[in-house]
Motif scaffolding. Structure first.
Motif, PDB file in Angstrom:
ATOM      1  N   TRP A 175      -0.596  -0.944   7.802  1.00 15.83           N
ATOM      2  CA  TRP A 175      -0.260   0.093   9.595  1.00 15.83           C
ATOM      3  C   TRP A 175       0.343  -0.643  10.204  1.00 15.83           C
ATOM      4  N   MET A 176       0.563  -2.381  10.352  1.00 14.98           N
ATOM      5  CA  MET A 176       0.499  -3.175  11.389  1.00 14.98           C
ATOM      6  C   MET A 176       2.120  -3.363  11.242  1.00 14.98           C
ATOM      7  N   ALA A 214      -2.374   4.708  19.176  1.00 16.10           N
ATOM      8  CA  ALA A 214      -2.136   4.553  17.078  1.00 16.10           C
ATOM      9  C   ALA A 214      -2.981   3.964  16.542  1.00 16.10           C
ATOM     10  N   GLY A 215      -3.092   4.043  15.146  1.00 12.59           N
ATOM     11  CA  GLY A 215      -4.391   2.613  15.111  1.00 12.59           C
ATOM     12  C   GLY A 215      -4.298   3.175  13.262  1.00 12.59           C
ATOM     13  N   VAL A 216      -5.323   3.061  12.681  1.00 10.36           N
ATOM     14  CA  VAL A 216      -6.141   3.357  11.503  1.00 10.36           C
ATOM     15  C   VAL A 216      -7.765   4.516  11.905  1.00 10.36           C
ATOM     16  N   VAL A 224       0.312  -1.160   0.273  1.00  7.53           N
ATOM     17  CA  VAL A 224      -0.261  -0.118   0.028  1.00  7.53           C
ATOM     18  C   VAL A 224       0.851   1.285   0.543  1.00  7.53           C
ATOM     19  N   PHE A 225       0.620   2.362  -0.834  1.00  3.76           N
ATOM     20  CA  PHE A 225       1.538   3.329  -0.621  1.00  3.76           C
ATOM     21  C   PHE A 225       0.542   4.626  -0.786  1.00  3.76           C
ATOM     22  N   GLN A 265      -6.237  -4.133   3.217  1.00  8.07           N
ATOM     23  CA  GLN A 265      -5.027  -3.879   2.757  1.00  8.07           C
ATOM     24  C   GLN A 265      -3.689  -2.690   3.784  1.00  8.07           C
ATOM     25  N   LEU A 266      -5.200  -2.006   4.118  1.00 11.06           N
ATOM     26  CA  LEU A 266      -4.290  -0.600   4.714  1.00 11.06           C
ATOM     27  C   LEU A 266      -3.421  -1.018   6.266  1.00 11.06           C
TER      28      LEU A 266
END
Length: 392
Positions: free
Chosen positions: A201-202, A236-238, A163-164, A196-197
């Motif tokens: 992040w993980m 922290a997180g999405v 992912v970018f 996917q995002l």
């Protein structure tokens, strides 16, 4: 009066039970999609089983989506069984993939010539997909029908990739949802899914600008909370902005790309070039200028590490770092970006992409050779109306 009402209610129940079963189901389940299992001696019960979790592959690969069934009684004529695969494109939308009736099968749309029933045994409804594309990512439904009854199972196809975040030359927060879809496609990618995002992040992806995802939501991953990215005290997180208006609201994009059918490389030249010269030099070398998604895939999956800034297709300057060092942009691995310089007067190197010549023709021949298992060549066309999606 109470006794009278009791008799009235009994009469209503009797009248309801006197209705045909189909009419009663239509009234009770009106407006809902349902699957009805009818157990009768002449047709029997069909039970479908699919793989739990996700099936993982990469772009360009060949994958089996598992689906098995059994029916009772077991001596049911297999020629009466109809197998249908569809791809779930939305909560209420499906894309036809394959329909099979006995030894006949038909594929649809972009799956023509790429999808075949595996047919390894009498209860196998698994599908093989060759030359997997980015667009194949998602959820699939396997349905087996025997006259009046059916059953379904679901399989999730996942792709290994990267992912970018992306924003165009115009700057940040300039893309509505449809623009975001287009810019990802232009850079050899698709809009990323939430899964996917989250996986990115993980793995440490930290990006302070919100971007579109494929479901129409806007989110961004934060590994290192700070004030300018939603408060330092926030975990922290999405971070999730929810579903936004696809035409009126503007954000960046989170794109996803997978394995390359080719190679990205830094072209060695005797001098630096502007963008037009860089594109011409890649063509002269039998390649084309690399797209942003191709550079990310080469960095993530082919471990391309080059501490030299170069042009890529969108007019930005980037370079990939796998092994961080002080003179190459800091302590973290990643694809460094130096912005969008003047196309005519700024001079840099260039990253090129050379595509492999492998066309994957052997897969169709291999599947055709498996005639004993009931698999036919995709070039065969059938006209039975039971192979049409609209009749299923």
């Amino acid at each position: 009066m109470r006794q009278t009402m009791r008799w009235i209610c009994v009469s209503c129940l009797a009248a309801l039970l006197a209705l045909p079963a189909a009419a009663w189901l239509a009234e009770t389940d009106k407006g809902r999609k349902k699957i009805v299992h009818v157990m009768e001696d002449e047709s029997g019960l069909v039970i479908v089983q699919t793989a739990p979790g996700k099936v993982l592959t990469h772009r360009g690969g060949t994958i089996i989506l598992p689906c098995h069934y059994h029916h009772e009684p077991e001596d049911t004529d297999p020629g009466r069984l109809r197998i249908k695969w569809t791809k779930v494109t939305d909560s209420l939308m499906f894309e036809d993939v394959l329909v099979a009736l006995g030894h006949q099968q038909r594929t649809f749309g972009t799956f023509r010539g790429r999808a075949f029933l595996q047919g390894s045994d009498s209860g196998d409804a698994s599908i093989a997909i060759h030359n997997v594309t980015l667009q194949d990512y998602g959820r699939y439904e396997c349905e087996v029908t025997n006259d009046m009854e059916d059953d379904t199972g679901f399989v999730n196809l996942d792709l290994e990739g990267v992912v970018f975040p992306y924003h165009p030359r115009l700057g940040r927060y300039k893309l509505n949802f449809y623009d975001a879809e287009k810019v990802c496609k232009d850079q050899d990618a698709i809009l990323a899914s939430y899964d996917q995002l989250h996986a990115a992040w993980m793995e440490g992806l930290d990006w302070c600008n919100a971007g579109w995802l494929e479901d129409g939501s806007v989110q961004y991953p934060i590994s290192k909370p700070r004030e300018e990215c939603g408060k330092k005290e926030a975990p922290a997180g999405v971070r999730n902005y929810g579903y936004r208006h696809k035409e009126d609201e503007l954000y960046d994009a989170f794109c996803f790309t997978s394995n390359l059918n080719g190679k990205v490389y830094f072209l060695k030249t005797y001098r630096k070039m502007n963008l037009a010269e860089a594109m011409a030099m890649c063509q002269k070398d039998g390649s084309e200028i690399a797209k942003v998604g191709q550079l990310y895939a080469a960095w993530k999956l082919q471990l391309l590490d080059r501490c030299e800034a170069g042009w890529v297709q969108d007019g930005s300057i980037r370079y990939p770092i796998v092994n961080p060092r002080a003179r190459c942009g800091g302590p973290e691995p990643g694809v460094r970006m130096l912005g969008f310089p003047d196309k005519k007067y700024r001079l840099y190197g260039v990253y090129c992409f050379r595509k492999n010549n492998d066309t994957g023709q052997d897969f169709g021949n291999e599947i055709t050779r498996k005639g004993q298992s009931g698999v036919k060549s995709a070039k065969t066309h059938y006209t039975s109306d039971r192979l049409e999606p609209s009749n299923i």
